[in-house]
Every structure is written in C-alpha cells, then in structure tokens.
Design an enzyme around this catalytic site. Structure first.
Site, PDB file in Angstrom:
ATOM      1  N   THR A 270       0.516  -1.470  -0.232  1.00 29.01           N
ATOM      2  CA  THR A 270       0.078   0.228  -0.035  1.00 29.01           C
ATOM      3  C   THR A 270       0.943   1.556  -0.075  1.00 29.01           C
ATOM      4  OG1 THR A 270      -1.921  -1.171   0.859  1.00 29.01           O
ATOM      5  CG2 THR A 270      -1.896   1.228   1.347  1.00 29.01           C
TER       6      THR A 270
ATOM      7  N   TYR B 152      -7.734   0.843  -3.962  1.00 23.78           N
ATOM      8  CA  TYR B 152      -6.278   1.534  -4.253  1.00 23.78           C
ATOM      9  C   TYR B 152      -5.653   0.343  -4.969  1.00 23.78           C
ATOM     10  CZ  TYR B 152      -4.744  -1.101  -0.646  1.00 23.78           C
ATOM     11  OH  TYR B 152      -4.030  -1.869   0.618  1.00 23.78           O
TER      12      TYR B 152
ATOM     13  N   THR C  29       2.059  -4.336   4.016  1.00 26.02           N
ATOM     14  CA  THR C  29       1.522  -4.849   5.676  1.00 26.02           C
ATOM     15  C   THR C  29       0.771  -6.567   5.800  1.00 26.02           C
ATOM     16  OG1 THR C  29      -0.708  -3.932   5.577  1.00 26.02           O
ATOM     17  CG2 THR C  29       1.082  -2.594   6.286  1.00 26.02           C
ATOM     18  N   ASP C  30       0.300  -6.723   5.025  1.00 26.29           N
ATOM     19  CA  ASP C  30      -0.645  -8.126   5.212  1.00 26.29           C
ATOM     20  C   ASP C  30       0.430  -9.034   5.543  1.00 26.29           C
ATOM     21  OD1 ASP C  30      -2.512  -6.625   4.505  1.00 26.29           O
ATOM     22  OD2 ASP C  30      -3.097  -7.809   2.100  1.00 26.29           O
TER      23      ASP C  30
ATOM     24  N   LYS D  68      -0.060  -8.237  12.639  1.00 25.54           N
ATOM     25  CA  LYS D  68      -0.377  -6.842  12.058  1.00 25.54           C
ATOM     26  C   LYS D  68      -2.200  -7.479  13.326  1.00 25.54           C
ATOM     27  CE  LYS D  68      -2.945  -5.099   8.142  1.00 25.54           C
ATOM     28  NZ  LYS D  68      -3.414  -5.172   6.869  1.00 25.54           N
TER      29      LYS D  68
ATOM     30  N   GLU E 113      -2.769 -29.986  27.857  1.00 19.19           N
ATOM     31  CA  GLU E 113      -3.749 -31.062  26.950  1.00 19.19           C
ATOM     32  C   GLU E 113      -3.774 -32.603  26.624  1.00 19.19           C
ATOM     33  OE1 GLU E 113      -8.301 -29.946  27.151  1.00 19.19           O
ATOM     34  OE2 GLU E 113      -7.411 -27.301  27.603  1.00 19.19           O
TER      35      GLU E 113
HETATM   36  N1  ASP Z   1      -3.047  -5.711   0.618  1.00 22.64           N
HETATM   37  C1  ASP Z   1      -1.461  -4.813   0.567  1.00 22.64           C
HETATM   38  C2  ASP Z   1      -0.287  -5.328   0.885  1.00 22.64           C
HETATM   39  O1  ASP Z   1      -0.062  -6.106   2.559  1.00 22.64           O
HETATM   40  C3  ASP Z   1      -1.928  -3.970   2.838  1.00 22.64           C
HETATM   41  C4  ASP Z   1      -1.371  -2.840   2.660  1.00 22.64           C
HETATM   42  O2  ASP Z   1       0.258  -2.794   2.262  1.00 22.64           O
HETATM   43  O3  ASP Z   1      -1.149  -2.243   3.454  1.00 22.64           O
HETATM   44  O4  ASP Z   1       0.543  -5.373  -0.074  1.00 22.64           O
END
Ligand code: ASP
Length: 347
Positions: free
Chosen positions: A33, A46, A112-113, A185, A304
């Site tokens: 992103t 986007y 971020t993923d 995340k 367990e």
């Molecule tokens: N889908 C995007 C990615 O991981 C989300 C992000 O960058 O925040 O590339």
C-alpha cells in the site's frame, strides 16, 4: 564572475563532503500500500505496488539530511502475493550488501499483510548486527493523510541509529518499533496496525529520534543459511474450528507435505477428528507442530496433549504463520523432532 564561480565550486565541495559523511542506506522495495495508488483520495480502494521506490524517496526530501539513500525495486506486489522466492531474493541481496560493505543499513518497504512473515524469515537468516528495518503503510500514496512518507522517514531514522545494531530485524510502523519475532498485524484498517501482543513495542521513533525501551532476549544469530538455490521444505497451516473435519489434514498427508502447523484453539488444542488425522500424519513421517489461533500466550508442551505420546512439537509463542517459517528453516537442517523443538525455544 570568477569569484562567484570559485564560491560555487567551494559550496558544491562542502555539500559533497557532507553527503560522503552521511550513512548509506539501501531501500529494497517490494510494493504494498505504501506504493499504492487509489482512484479517489477519500476511499480505501487502491492498487498496491504501483509507485516506484525513487518516487517514494522523493516524497520525503528531509531524509537527504540524514542519509545517502538509494532504492532497488525487488518486486511490485501486494504482500498477499509474497513468495518464498522473493524472501530468498531479499535475504541473498541483504547478505550481499553487508558482505560488500555497500551500505550501513537496509530498509525494506513492504505491504502490511505479510510484513511480519518477511520480517521473521529475514530475522532468522540475516546476522543480527546488520540493521534491517521493514515498514509500509495503511493508506495509499494518494490518500488524504497518507501514512507512508512518515513511516518511511521513521524507518530510515531507526535503521541508521547506532542503537539498532544487534537487535535483529525490526518493523517500524506508526512510530512504534517492533521485534520481528513478536510483531503481528493487529488491524485490517487502522494506521496503528501493528503490535506485539506478548511483549509490546521495543521502542519508539519520533521527532527524528529513536528511543528503545527493551531488547528481545531470543538468539538472533541462527544456524540457518539461505542461498538462491536453497529449497525450502513444504509446510502448510491448517486451521482448527468447531466441527473441523479430518479431511483438512488428510489432504495434506495425501500431498506429502514435509510439515503441518495446526492453528489450534487455546493451548494448541484440536478435536478428535484432527487428533486421529495427526496420528496418521506423524505415522507418515510428517512433522506436526501445534500452534494457536489465539493472538497471545504460548503453546505449552504436554499440557492437555501429551506431545511425546502423540509425536508432535509445539510452536512456543510463535503464531502459526511464524511457526511455519521456523519449521521450514528447521527442516532444512534436520528431521529430528527434539532438535526442531529446540529451535522453537531457542530462536
Ligand atoms: N494488501 C496490502 C499489502 O499487504 C495491504 C498493505 O500494504 O497495507 O500489500
């Protein structure tokens, strides 16, 4: 005129001298992103990975006072498409950068993923005193109040800070600094997207400064080595939920995977259907690791479930997605369960 020319030459010389003294940072860009472009500045839609790294650097001119920066485009993807091949490419390039003294620090821009997975993979295969800092953004470059430029600026300040050496790979995001092993995340949409549920942030980046509060205790110089030719074993993750059918695991046995990580409930638990299928997987020589879908706490041996009897190992406090990385790398060294378990408690 002559005077003016010599003054100019003098000025250029001073600027060049100053630039030479600044630390060298190489930014390895993978997409995400932070390099995303939206059709509207007000909505979340986007396309990830569209803006080249030189434009991202151009968006933060203030950084020129901190470091000499160059960018390399490793990939241009949304990190949901991250692959083992790109991980290897990053690891090989980072080790080469440091072996050839090409830079003082490496920053990686990343979606971020799967950022936490890339961070942990690199943490396990790059020696710890080489600063490697990942960052990204939650808002695309065209959104109102885009968070990418600030996150990238902070990541560079973290990467060049002398206190960063020896801490292994870090994620710098929304002014928080997180250890690669612990970071996760935590939000699908908030700009404060990352956290370390078990330990909290190790430090903060603010006002061009870096402050650390704690240091991860786990050993970060591992025995795992990666080259372009390293073939990683196949390890898949299976999710546990009420009424989950044995077929989820039997399918993995049929595909002859090398390892299975179970995202179990609670303390790495699963139902009797999974229990029977796990016995079949172990009998087939597959390494089965119990992890948990719960975001914090740890999976304890012989709680367990008696792991010695069942032939399983546990993830300790690694999330299933990180336990998979540990098991893949561990399996490049050994199939011995005791040794594999040791890696989980050591690194
Ligand atoms: N889908 C995007 C990615 O991981 C989300 C992000 O960058 O925040 O590339």
């Amino acid at each position: 005129m002559k005077k003016l020319l010599s003054l100019l030459t003098c000025l250029i010389f001073i600027i060049q001298m100053q630039a030479q003294q600044l630390p060298k940072v190489i930014i390895l860009a993978t997409g995400g992103t932070i390099a995303g472009v939206g059709t509207s500045s007000t909505s979340a839609g986007y396309t990830a990975g569209k803006i080249p790294i030189d434009d991202l650097i151009g968006a933060i001119p203030a950084v020129k006072k901190l470091a000499n920066i160059t960018g390399e485009q490793i990939s241009s993807i949304g990190s949901q498409d991250m692959t083992i091949d790109i991980w290897k490419k990053l690891a090989v390039r980072i080790n080469q950068i440091y072996a050839n003294h090409e830079a003082n620090a490496v920053v990686i821009t990343h979606g971020t993923d799967t950022q936490e997975e890339t961070a942990y993979f690199l943490d396990l295969v790059v020696p710890s005193d080489m600063p490697v800092v990942l960052t990204g953004s939650m808002r695309s470059s065209t959104a109102i109040s885009a968070d990418g430029p600030k996150n990238l600026y902070d990541a560079i300040t973290v990467a060049i800070d002398p206190k960063t050496k020896g801490r292994g790979v870090l994620v710098s995001f929304n002014e928080g600094i997180f250890d690669a092993r612990e970071v996760m995340k935590m939000s699908t949409s908030f700009t404060n997207a990352f956290g370390s549920p078990n330990t909290g942030a190790v430090g903060h980046a603010f006002d061009s400064k870096v402050e650390y509060y704690s240091k991860a205790e786990r050993e970060v110089n591992t025995t795992f080595k990666i080259t372009a030719d390293t073939k990683l074993p196949v390890v898949d993750i299976v999710y546990m939920y009420a009424g989950a059918p044995a077929a989820n695991i039997d399918d993995m046995i049929a595909r002859k995977v090398d390892g299975i990580v179970i995202a179990g409930v609670g303390n790495g638990n699963f139902n009797t259907a999974y229990m029977d299928a796990v016995k079949r997987a172990v009998a087939a020589g597959i390494i089965v690791c119990r992890a948990s879908r719960a975001p914090s706490g740890r999976v304890v041996l012989h709680d367990e479930i008696n792991d010695d009897e069942l032939g399983t190992i546990v993830s300790d406090d690694l999330t299933p997605q990180k336990a998979r990385i540990m098991l893949m790398l561990g399996l490049t060294q050994t199939k011995d369960k005791a040794q594999l378990q040791k890696y989980f408690f050591q690194y």
